[in-house]
Design a protein around this motif. Structure first.
Motif, short mmCIF file in Angstrom:
data_model
loop_
_atom_site.label_atom_id
_atom_site.label_comp_id
_atom_site.label_asym_id
_atom_site.label_seq_id
_atom_site.Cartn_x
_atom_site.Cartn_y
_atom_site.Cartn_z
N PHE A 238 48.34 40.59 47.25
CA PHE A 238 48.71 39.37 46.54
C PHE A 238 48.66 39.64 45.05
CE2 PHE A 238 46.81 37.95 50.50
CZ PHE A 238 47.78 37.09 50.99
N LEU A 239 49.66 39.22 44.35
CA LEU A 239 49.64 39.29 42.90
C LEU A 239 48.84 38.10 42.39
CD1 LEU A 239 50.58 40.42 40.18
CD2 LEU A 239 52.61 38.99 40.40
N VAL B 60 37.15 45.43 45.62
CA VAL B 60 35.99 45.17 46.48
C VAL B 60 35.29 43.89 46.03
CG1 VAL B 60 33.73 46.08 47.18
CG2 VAL B 60 35.70 47.62 47.02
N VAL B 61 35.18 43.69 44.74
CA VAL B 61 34.56 42.47 44.21
C VAL B 61 35.40 41.24 44.60
CG1 VAL B 61 33.89 41.23 42.10
CG2 VAL B 61 33.49 43.69 42.28
N ILE B 62 36.69 41.34 44.42
CA ILE B 62 37.57 40.21 44.76
C ILE B 62 37.52 39.92 46.25
CG2 ILE B 62 39.98 39.43 44.81
CD1 ILE B 62 40.33 41.08 42.17
N GLU B 63 37.52 40.96 47.08
CA GLU B 63 37.44 40.76 48.53
C GLU B 63 36.14 40.07 48.91
OE1 GLU B 63 37.80 43.31 52.68
OE2 GLU B 63 37.87 44.34 50.76
N ALA B 64 35.04 40.46 48.29
CA ALA B 64 33.75 39.83 48.57
C ALA B 64 33.75 38.36 48.18
CB ALA B 64 32.63 40.57 47.85
N LEU B 65 34.34 38.06 47.04
CA LEU B 65 34.40 36.66 46.59
C LEU B 65 35.27 35.80 47.51
CD1 LEU B 65 34.73 37.31 42.76
CD2 LEU B 65 32.74 36.36 43.96
#
Length: 60
Positions: free
Chosen positions: A20-21, A45-50
């Protein structure tokens, strides 16, 4: 002409990946980059965790 050796291809199942943009402001972008550096991981990885945290919170 030489004969080609018989080759066999094995396929591995891989999980689907979506890209996703996302446009973030400078402050949010810097925070993600700094948090990733602090954790020693890629910003993804940070964005996926959030996103995972937000999904769990939405279902509770």
């Amino acid at each position: 002409m030489t004969a080609l050796p018989h080759l066999e291809v094995e396929y591995e199942h891989r999980p689907a990946v979506n890209v996703f943009l996302v446009r973030r402001g400078p402050a949010d972008g810097m925070w993600v980059a700094e948090e990733a550096d602090r954790r020693g991981v890629n910003p993804s990885v940070v964005i996926e965790a959030l996103v995972s945290q937000a999904r769990r919170a939405a279902h509770s």
